[in-house]
Design a protein around this motif. Sequence first.
Motif, PDB file in Angstrom:
ATOM      1  N   LEU A 252      41.249  33.244  34.273  1.00 43.99           N
ATOM      2  CA  LEU A 252      39.806  33.476  34.251  1.00 43.99           C
ATOM      3  C   LEU A 252      39.454  34.596  33.284  1.00 43.99           C
ATOM      4  N   THR A 253      40.231  35.668  33.305  1.00 41.66           N
ATOM      5  CA  THR A 253      39.966  36.809  32.421  1.00 41.66           C
ATOM      6  C   THR A 253      40.051  36.392  30.960  1.00 41.66           C
ATOM      7  N   ARG A 254      41.086  35.630  30.626  1.00 41.20           N
ATOM      8  CA  ARG A 254      41.251  35.167  29.234  1.00 41.20           C
ATOM      9  C   ARG A 254      40.050  34.331  28.792  1.00 41.20           C
ATOM     10  N   MET A 255      39.604  33.442  29.666  1.00 41.59           N
ATOM     11  CA  MET A 255      38.514  32.544  29.297  1.00 41.59           C
ATOM     12  C   MET A 255      37.183  33.279  29.204  1.00 41.59           C
ATOM     13  N   LEU A 256      36.970  34.251  30.055  1.00 39.39           N
ATOM     14  CA  LEU A 256      35.752  35.058  29.965  1.00 39.39           C
ATOM     15  C   LEU A 256      35.734  35.864  28.666  1.00 39.39           C
ATOM     16  N   ARG A 257      36.875  36.424  28.305  1.00 38.39           N
ATOM     17  CA  ARG A 257      36.975  37.207  27.065  1.00 38.39           C
ATOM     18  C   ARG A 257      36.735  36.323  25.845  1.00 38.39           C
ATOM     19  N   ALA A 258      37.173  35.075  25.944  1.00 37.91           N
ATOM     20  CA  ALA A 258      37.036  34.151  24.804  1.00 37.91           C
ATOM     21  C   ALA A 258      35.673  33.467  24.770  1.00 37.91           C
ATOM     22  N   GLY A 259      34.828  33.716  25.783  1.00 40.04           N
ATOM     23  CA  GLY A 259      33.520  33.076  25.838  1.00 40.04           C
ATOM     24  C   GLY A 259      33.571  31.627  26.258  1.00 40.04           C
ATOM     25  N   GLU A 260      34.686  31.193  26.846  1.00 40.40           N
ATOM     26  CA  GLU A 260      34.812  29.795  27.278  1.00 40.40           C
ATOM     27  C   GLU A 260      34.124  29.547  28.625  1.00 40.40           C
ATOM     28  N   ILE A 261      33.841  30.635  29.355  1.00 40.02           N
ATOM     29  CA  ILE A 261      33.029  30.596  30.569  1.00 40.02           C
ATOM     30  C   ILE A 261      31.958  31.673  30.396  1.00 40.02           C
ATOM     31  N   ALA A 262      30.734  31.370  30.820  1.00 40.64           N
ATOM     32  CA  ALA A 262      29.625  32.280  30.525  1.00 40.64           C
ATOM     33  C   ALA A 262      29.657  33.565  31.343  1.00 40.64           C
ATOM     34  N   GLY A 263      30.177  33.508  32.558  1.00 37.58           N
ATOM     35  CA  GLY A 263      30.167  34.726  33.368  1.00 37.58           C
ATOM     36  C   GLY A 263      30.849  34.523  34.701  1.00 37.58           C
ATOM     37  N   ALA A 264      31.060  35.624  35.413  1.00 34.65           N
ATOM     38  CA  ALA A 264      31.693  35.572  36.734  1.00 34.65           C
ATOM     39  C   ALA A 264      31.175  36.711  37.593  1.00 34.65           C
ATOM     40  N   GLY A 265      31.074  36.437  38.893  1.00 33.30           N
ATOM     41  CA  GLY A 265      30.743  37.458  39.878  1.00 33.30           C
ATOM     42  C   GLY A 265      31.830  37.464  40.929  1.00 33.30           C
ATOM     43  N   LEU A 266      32.579  38.553  41.011  1.00 29.09           N
ATOM     44  CA  LEU A 266      33.768  38.592  41.860  1.00 29.09           C
ATOM     45  C   LEU A 266      33.683  39.719  42.881  1.00 29.09           C
ATOM     46  N   VAL A 268      36.156  39.575  45.371  1.00 30.23           N
ATOM     47  CA  VAL A 268      37.548  39.571  45.826  1.00 30.23           C
ATOM     48  C   VAL A 268      38.439  39.285  44.629  1.00 30.23           C
ATOM     49  N   PHE A 269      39.703  39.723  44.751  1.00 26.66           N
ATOM     50  CA  PHE A 269      40.611  39.659  43.615  1.00 26.66           C
ATOM     51  C   PHE A 269      41.988  39.199  44.076  1.00 26.66           C
ATOM     52  N   GLU A 270      42.704  38.596  43.132  1.00 28.56           N
ATOM     53  CA  GLU A 270      43.982  37.976  43.487  1.00 28.56           C
ATOM     54  C   GLU A 270      44.976  38.981  44.056  1.00 28.56           C
ATOM     55  N   HIS A 271      44.968  40.191  43.531  1.00 31.53           N
ATOM     56  CA  HIS A 271      45.911  41.208  44.000  1.00 31.53           C
ATOM     57  C   HIS A 271      45.181  42.412  44.591  1.00 31.53           C
ATOM     58  N   GLY A 272      44.089  42.162  45.265  1.00 31.98           N
ATOM     59  CA  GLY A 272      43.354  43.244  45.913  1.00 31.98           C
ATOM     60  C   GLY A 272      42.804  44.234  44.905  1.00 31.98           C
ATOM     61  N   ALA A 273      43.012  45.522  45.196  1.00 37.57           N
ATOM     62  CA  ALA A 273      42.474  46.565  44.325  1.00 37.57           C
ATOM     63  C   ALA A 273      43.152  46.598  42.959  1.00 37.57           C
ATOM     64  N   ALA A 274      44.323  45.982  42.848  1.00 36.22           N
ATOM     65  CA  ALA A 274      45.045  45.960  41.562  1.00 36.22           C
ATOM     66  C   ALA A 274      44.605  44.762  40.735  1.00 36.22           C
ATOM     67  N   PHE A 275      43.294  44.681  40.460  1.00 35.11           N
ATOM     68  CA  PHE A 275      42.793  43.533  39.700  1.00 35.11           C
ATOM     69  C   PHE A 275      42.991  43.755  38.202  1.00 35.11           C
ATOM     70  N   ASN A 276      42.843  42.692  37.437  1.00 36.14           N
ATOM     71  CA  ASN A 276      43.046  42.745  35.992  1.00 36.14           C
ATOM     72  C   ASN A 276      42.061  43.746  35.376  1.00 36.14           C
ATOM     73  N   PRO A 277      42.549  44.851  34.785  1.00 31.72           N
ATOM     74  CA  PRO A 277      41.640  45.884  34.273  1.00 31.72           C
ATOM     75  C   PRO A 277      40.739  45.400  33.146  1.00 31.72           C
ATOM     76  N   ARG A 278      41.126  44.329  32.471  1.00 35.01           N
ATOM     77  CA  ARG A 278      40.296  43.807  31.378  1.00 35.01           C
ATOM     78  C   ARG A 278      38.958  43.270  31.881  1.00 35.01           C
ATOM     79  N   LEU A 279      38.900  42.920  33.163  1.00 37.68           N
ATOM     80  CA  LEU A 279      37.631  42.438  33.715  1.00 37.68           C
ATOM     81  C   LEU A 279      36.551  43.507  33.637  1.00 37.68           C
TER      82      LEU A 279
END
Length: 328
Positions: A252-266, A268-279
């Motif tokens: 999801l992070t890769r696709m958001l960065r590439a503009g392949e998805i317009a946006g996201a509202g999250l 909850v995260f796959e690894h709890g507080a250790a979510f992908n910092p690029r988000l």
Amino acid sequence: MPRERLSVVVTRRLPEQVESRLAELFDVRLRSDDSPMTREELAEAVKSADVLVPTVTDQIDAGLIAQAGDRLKLIANYGAGVDHIDVATARQRGVLVSNTPGVLTDDTADMTIALILAVTRRIPEGLAVMQRGEWSGWAPTAFLGGRLGGRRLGILGMGRIGQAVARRAAAFGMQVHYHNRRRLRPEIEESLGATWWESLDQMVSRMDIISVNCPSTPSTFHLMNARRLKLMKPTAVIVNTSRGEVIDENALTRMLRAGEIAGAGLDVFEHGAAFNPRLRELDNVVLLPHMGSATVEGRIEMGEKVIINIKTFEDGHRPPDQVVPSML
């Protein structure tokens, strides 16, 4: 002689009135601070308690349950989701598991709509400009978002929360679609004005907004994987107030960065507080710290359900919210 009170261990701080009521009814050990218990502290708790009251931040797996003493007879979870508890192993050991379903339905559905609005109307971007003192006045083309009315909302998981989201979405004039393990009864489907899709792939490819509202189970892990995320329209957004593991977060992070998805509202995260910092770097993403169920009323009602489950068990009856493996 009065019978000995149940020994109850609570793993996190709970609302004061819930803790007070627990102390009145049981021999309860409360948490002095709001940090999660360590593995060692959890092991000590299951060895010495009749009842453990864990939360989503506690991993009650087979290894931990194996360390339980003969006293442990009930795991009264403070929360609806039990994917952090090995229910099958607990059952094999003669330990019952209960949860707190239903009380957070409206709170989580409200937050789902809040995230949909925040992403589609670019609310955090406007807020950030105001907080930085950079706003110079209204402009016709500034902060253009999208209108909710007429948009297709695809709900992934049509249980209590999914249906509550559907009712709210209809009030905004959205078209409601859903994918679920089982199709709803015709009268429920009709009352919600919802269209069922047997194929999740086909639904995902046609929606303007995807809302994840299904529980975390082995079958829903990465249900929104890289392949399925790529089916989304580049103008579509996805929101998740359920469990982070349902979405492949790195994809999801890769696709958001590439503009392949317009946006996201999250929320909850796959690894709890250790979510992908690029988000955090992305303007088209709204991140919340697992706030979906965070209302005073909801937290107190959760505590009341925990107490009812423990008290019913103490009185020799089946807890009203008992969870069995076949339910998962």
